[in-house]
Design an enzyme around this catalytic site. Sequence first.
Site, PDB file in Angstrom:
ATOM      1  N   ARG A 266       0.834  -1.210   0.000  1.00 13.38           N
ATOM      2  CA  ARG A 266       0.000   0.000   0.000  1.00 13.38           C
ATOM      3  C   ARG A 266       0.875   1.269   0.000  1.00 13.38           C
ATOM      4  O   ARG A 266       1.035   1.919  -1.031  1.00 13.38           O
ATOM      5  CB  ARG A 266      -0.959  -0.044   1.219  1.00 13.38           C
ATOM      6  CG  ARG A 266      -2.097   0.953   1.163  1.00 13.38           C
ATOM      7  CD  ARG A 266      -1.753   2.348   1.609  1.00 13.38           C
ATOM      8  NE  ARG A 266      -1.192   2.429   2.954  1.00 13.38           N
ATOM      9  CZ  ARG A 266      -0.627   3.517   3.444  1.00 13.38           C
ATOM     10  NH1 ARG A 266      -0.539   4.622   2.701  1.00 13.38           N
ATOM     11  NH2 ARG A 266      -0.115   3.532   4.658  1.00 13.38           N
ATOM     12  N   ASP A 267       1.479   1.593   1.120  1.00  5.64           N
ATOM     13  CA  ASP A 267       2.276   2.827   1.203  1.00  5.64           C
ATOM     14  C   ASP A 267       3.467   2.742   0.257  1.00  5.64           C
ATOM     15  O   ASP A 267       3.838   3.723  -0.402  1.00  5.64           O
ATOM     16  CB  ASP A 267       2.764   3.019   2.647  1.00  5.64           C
ATOM     17  CG  ASP A 267       3.088   4.456   2.997  1.00  5.64           C
ATOM     18  OD1 ASP A 267       3.170   5.293   2.090  1.00  5.64           O
ATOM     19  OD2 ASP A 267       3.260   4.743   4.201  1.00  5.64           O
TER      20      ASP A 267
ATOM     21  N   HIS B  99       4.845   4.615  12.776  1.00  7.77           N
ATOM     22  CA  HIS B  99       4.966   4.545  11.312  1.00  7.77           C
ATOM     23  C   HIS B  99       6.000   5.583  10.886  1.00  7.77           C
ATOM     24  O   HIS B  99       5.701   6.774  10.779  1.00  7.77           O
ATOM     25  CB  HIS B  99       3.574   4.848  10.740  1.00  7.77           C
ATOM     26  CG  HIS B  99       3.456   4.866   9.253  1.00  7.77           C
ATOM     27  ND1 HIS B  99       2.816   3.880   8.545  1.00  7.77           N
ATOM     28  CD2 HIS B  99       3.851   5.774   8.327  1.00  7.77           C
ATOM     29  CE1 HIS B  99       2.824   4.175   7.250  1.00  7.77           C
ATOM     30  NE2 HIS B  99       3.454   5.316   7.098  1.00  7.77           N
TER      31      HIS B  99
ATOM     32  N   HIS C  29       8.729   7.150   8.256  1.00  9.60           N
ATOM     33  CA  HIS C  29       9.367   7.260   6.939  1.00  9.60           C
ATOM     34  C   HIS C  29      10.828   7.620   7.208  1.00  9.60           C
ATOM     35  O   HIS C  29      11.140   8.348   8.148  1.00  9.60           O
ATOM     36  CB  HIS C  29       8.653   8.302   6.076  1.00  9.60           C
ATOM     37  CG  HIS C  29       7.354   7.785   5.519  1.00  9.60           C
ATOM     38  ND1 HIS C  29       7.211   7.362   4.228  1.00  9.60           N
ATOM     39  CD2 HIS C  29       6.153   7.580   6.111  1.00  9.60           C
ATOM     40  CE1 HIS C  29       5.979   6.932   4.025  1.00  9.60           C
ATOM     41  NE2 HIS C  29       5.303   7.045   5.158  1.00  9.60           N
TER      42      HIS C  29
ATOM     43  N   CYS D 270       3.869   9.544   0.010  1.00  4.99           N
ATOM     44  CA  CYS D 270       2.474   9.919  -0.230  1.00  4.99           C
ATOM     45  C   CYS D 270       2.485  11.084  -1.216  1.00  4.99           C
ATOM     46  O   CYS D 270       3.208  12.053  -1.019  1.00  4.99           O
ATOM     47  CB  CYS D 270       1.826  10.325   1.095  1.00  4.99           C
ATOM     48  SG  CYS D 270       0.195  11.041   0.922  1.00  4.99           S
TER      49      CYS D 270
ATOM     50  N   ASN E   8       9.348   4.447   3.310  1.00  4.47           N
ATOM     51  CA  ASN E   8       9.120   3.981   4.673  1.00  4.47           C
ATOM     52  C   ASN E   8      10.396   3.330   5.197  1.00  4.47           C
ATOM     53  O   ASN E   8      11.247   2.895   4.422  1.00  4.47           O
ATOM     54  CB  ASN E   8       8.028   2.899   4.687  1.00  4.47           C
ATOM     55  CG  ASN E   8       6.655   3.445   4.393  1.00  4.47           C
ATOM     56  OD1 ASN E   8       6.280   3.610   3.246  1.00  4.47           O
ATOM     57  ND2 ASN E   8       5.906   3.718   5.428  1.00  4.47           N
TER      58      ASN E   8
HETATM   59  P1  HMG Z   1     -13.104  14.436  -2.796  1.00  2.00           P
HETATM   60  O1  HMG Z   1     -12.781  14.836  -4.168  1.00  2.00           O
HETATM   61  O2  HMG Z   1     -13.184  15.492  -1.771  1.00  2.00           O
HETATM   62  O3  HMG Z   1     -14.430  13.589  -2.633  1.00  2.00           O
HETATM   63  O4  HMG Z   1     -12.056  13.307  -2.373  1.00  2.00           O
HETATM   64  P2  HMG Z   1     -15.724  13.381  -3.440  1.00  2.00           P
HETATM   65  O5  HMG Z   1     -16.658  12.711  -2.505  1.00  2.00           O
HETATM   66  O6  HMG Z   1     -16.130  14.673  -4.083  1.00  2.00           O
HETATM   67  O7  HMG Z   1     -15.290  12.340  -4.555  1.00  2.00           O
HETATM   68  C1  HMG Z   1     -14.492  12.646  -5.664  1.00  2.00           C
HETATM   69  C2  HMG Z   1     -14.497  11.487  -6.622  1.00  2.00           C
HETATM   70  O8  HMG Z   1     -13.932  10.332  -5.993  1.00  2.00           O
HETATM   71  C3  HMG Z   1     -15.892  11.077  -7.044  1.00  2.00           C
HETATM   72  O9  HMG Z   1     -15.762  10.491  -8.328  1.00  2.00           O
HETATM   73  C4  HMG Z   1     -16.237   9.985  -6.063  1.00  2.00           C
HETATM   74  O10 HMG Z   1     -17.194   9.094  -6.542  1.00  2.00           O
HETATM   75  C5  HMG Z   1     -14.915   9.303  -5.905  1.00  2.00           C
HETATM   76  P3  HMG Z   1     -16.230  11.285  -9.642  1.00  2.00           P
HETATM   77  O11 HMG Z   1     -17.713  11.454  -9.482  1.00  2.00           O
HETATM   78  O12 HMG Z   1     -15.500  12.600  -9.628  1.00  2.00           O
HETATM   79  O13 HMG Z   1     -15.811  10.369 -10.745  1.00  2.00           O
HETATM   80  N1  HMG Z   1     -14.739   8.633  -4.602  1.00  2.00           N
HETATM   81  C6  HMG Z   1     -14.315   7.384  -4.481  1.00  2.00           C
HETATM   82  N2  HMG Z   1     -14.000   6.437  -5.398  1.00  2.00           N
HETATM   83  C7  HMG Z   1     -13.611   5.233  -4.936  1.00  2.00           C
HETATM   84  N3  HMG Z   1     -13.487   4.951  -3.613  1.00  2.00           N
HETATM   85  C8  HMG Z   1     -13.794   5.862  -2.682  1.00  2.00           C
HETATM   86  C9  HMG Z   1     -14.236   7.127  -3.106  1.00  2.00           C
HETATM   87  N4  HMG Z   1     -14.613   8.228  -2.457  1.00  2.00           N
HETATM   88  C10 HMG Z   1     -14.931   9.155  -3.383  1.00  2.00           C
HETATM   89  N5  HMG Z   1     -13.673   5.569  -1.395  1.00  2.00           N
HETATM   90  C11 HMG Z   1     -11.309  11.454  -1.026  1.00  2.00           C
HETATM   91  C12 HMG Z   1     -12.033  12.800  -1.057  1.00  2.00           C
HETATM   92  C13 HMG Z   1     -11.086  11.107   0.430  1.00  2.00           C
HETATM   93  C14 HMG Z   1     -12.177  10.430  -1.716  1.00  2.00           C
HETATM   94  C15 HMG Z   1      -9.972  11.602  -1.814  1.00  2.00           C
HETATM   95  O14 HMG Z   1      -9.293  12.746  -1.370  1.00  2.00           O
HETATM   96  C16 HMG Z   1      -9.087  10.409  -1.614  1.00  2.00           C
HETATM   97  O15 HMG Z   1      -9.406   9.320  -2.054  1.00  2.00           O
HETATM   98  N6  HMG Z   1      -7.935  10.574  -0.937  1.00  2.00           N
HETATM   99  C17 HMG Z   1      -7.029   9.475  -0.638  1.00  2.00           C
HETATM  100  C18 HMG Z   1      -5.630   9.987  -0.505  1.00  2.00           C
HETATM  101  C19 HMG Z   1      -4.696   8.860  -0.142  1.00  2.00           C
HETATM  102  O16 HMG Z   1      -4.991   7.682  -0.299  1.00  2.00           O
HETATM  103  N7  HMG Z   1      -3.493   9.235   0.359  1.00  2.00           N
HETATM  104  C20 HMG Z   1      -2.485   8.282   0.711  1.00  2.00           C
HETATM  105  C21 HMG Z   1      -2.806   7.510   1.947  1.00  2.00           C
HETATM  106  S1  HMG Z   1      -2.453   8.388   3.451  1.00  2.00           S
HETATM  107  C22 HMG Z   1      -0.747   8.124   3.695  1.00  2.00           C
HETATM  108  O17 HMG Z   1      -0.066   7.643   2.829  1.00  2.00           O
HETATM  109  C23 HMG Z   1      -0.164   8.376   5.059  1.00  2.00           C
HETATM  110  C24 HMG Z   1       0.051   7.087   5.855  1.00  2.00           C
HETATM  111  O18 HMG Z   1       0.953   6.222   5.198  1.00  2.00           O
HETATM  112  C25 HMG Z   1       0.598   7.409   7.252  1.00  2.00           C
HETATM  113  C26 HMG Z   1       1.779   8.378   7.246  1.00  2.00           C
HETATM  114  O19 HMG Z   1       2.756   8.149   6.520  1.00  2.00           O
HETATM  115  O20 HMG Z   1       1.684   9.344   8.006  1.00  2.00           O
HETATM  116  C27 HMG Z   1      -1.263   6.311   6.060  1.00  2.00           C
HETATM  117 MG    MG Z   2       3.094   6.471   5.217  1.00  2.00          MG
END
Ligand code: HMG
Ligand code: MG
Length: 304
Positions: A17-18, A210, A212, A243, A252
């Site tokens: 994933r990450d 966690h 990095h 990310c 990581n």
């Molecule tokens: P948004 O644009 O504000 O939300 O995104 P929305 O509700 O307006 O949806 C936009 C579009 O996404 C729409 O599609 C929705 O249907 C679709 P469109 O009509 O434009 O074609 N949608 C989805 N599709 C599939 N699955 C879903 C979903 N939700 C909405 N669940 C949202 C808000 C949260 C969806 C977006 O910003 C997003 O998906 N963000 C994810 C970002 C991400 O994954 N970042 C990396 C993970 S975090 C990380 O890495 C840190 C970590 O490792 C810890 C650390 O290191 O600190 C965990």
């Molecule tokens: Mg991370």
Amino acid sequence: MTAMADRDVRVYEVGPRDGLQNEAAPIPTDAKLRFIDLLADAGLLEIEATSFVSPRAIPQLADADDLMRSLDRRPGVRYPVLVPNVRGMERAEAVEAGAVCVFTAASEEFTRANINMSIAESIDAFRPVIARARGLGWWTRGYVSTAFGCPYQGEVGEAAVVAVAQELVKLGIDELSIGDTIGVAGPGDVRRVVHALDAAGIGVDRLAMHFHDTRGTALANVATALELGVRCFDASTGGTGGCPYAPGAAGNLATEDLVYLLEREGLAHGIDLDALLVAARHVSETLGRPLATKVGQAGGWRLP
Ligand code: HMG
Ligand code: MG
């Protein structure tokens, strides 16, 4: 292979994933599945498999539904997935994921960039997700990103970490993973944050860390967290990771580097380092880059 209960430390693998989410070139689903299989072969019992997020936000994980359907799930292995909202939970339910992670942060600007919500809005979005997951008897985790520093706001105080951690605990989440998203923390920061959480009633038994390894402090931070009693660490085999919404974040902490440290500390971790290096080499071949991790390059160390 040892069961979770026989291990002193839980190594929680985030490579699929990450580790892969920030890779620009599309990686075939089969290569991801092979990676996950090799990780399970090496003895990992917790393998974060993918994310049910917007495919526009993270194109690399757009195959999440297919991947989870095709996964050969081993008994005793947990394959958590990231879920930001009810839509993601519905997708997780459709594939019977069994374990979900919600993710927010200790800084407003990163939360906005990453999931387009304020921190308070993220907690509201997670409430029905966690209620559904708990109703199904699923394991749940909550990430607190930017706990030591934010790419947009700079330093993050421990009070902000405690505040969001308390909200996640109120939702009934099983475990919190405290994230150094951009790799800026040092051991003193780890002490400061873990002590503040403990003082607020969130003990080390609820925590994972966690790290990095952007600036090379991840293992030092692990050593400090171990002394404080933390017993779960996130890591990515092959040391990949980052990310797209956290500019400046590098890989990581590498799982192979973590496992070597645990080995030398005499802590039971249940992972076969040689088999783990097979998985690390698979990642490096898949990405077409040499393996850059310390233990990936040097190997383990035994008397001949
Ligand atoms: P948004 O644009 O504000 O939300 O995104 P929305 O509700 O307006 O949806 C936009 C579009 O996404 C729409 O599609 C929705 O249907 C679709 P469109 O009509 O434009 O074609 N949608 C989805 N599709 C599939 N699955 C879903 C979903 N939700 C909405 N669940 C949202 C808000 C949260 C969806 C977006 O910003 C997003 O998906 N963000 C994810 C970002 C991400 O994954 N970042 C990396 C993970 S975090 C990380 O890495 C840190 C970590 O490792 C810890 C650390 O290191 O600190 C965990
Ligand atoms: Mg991370």
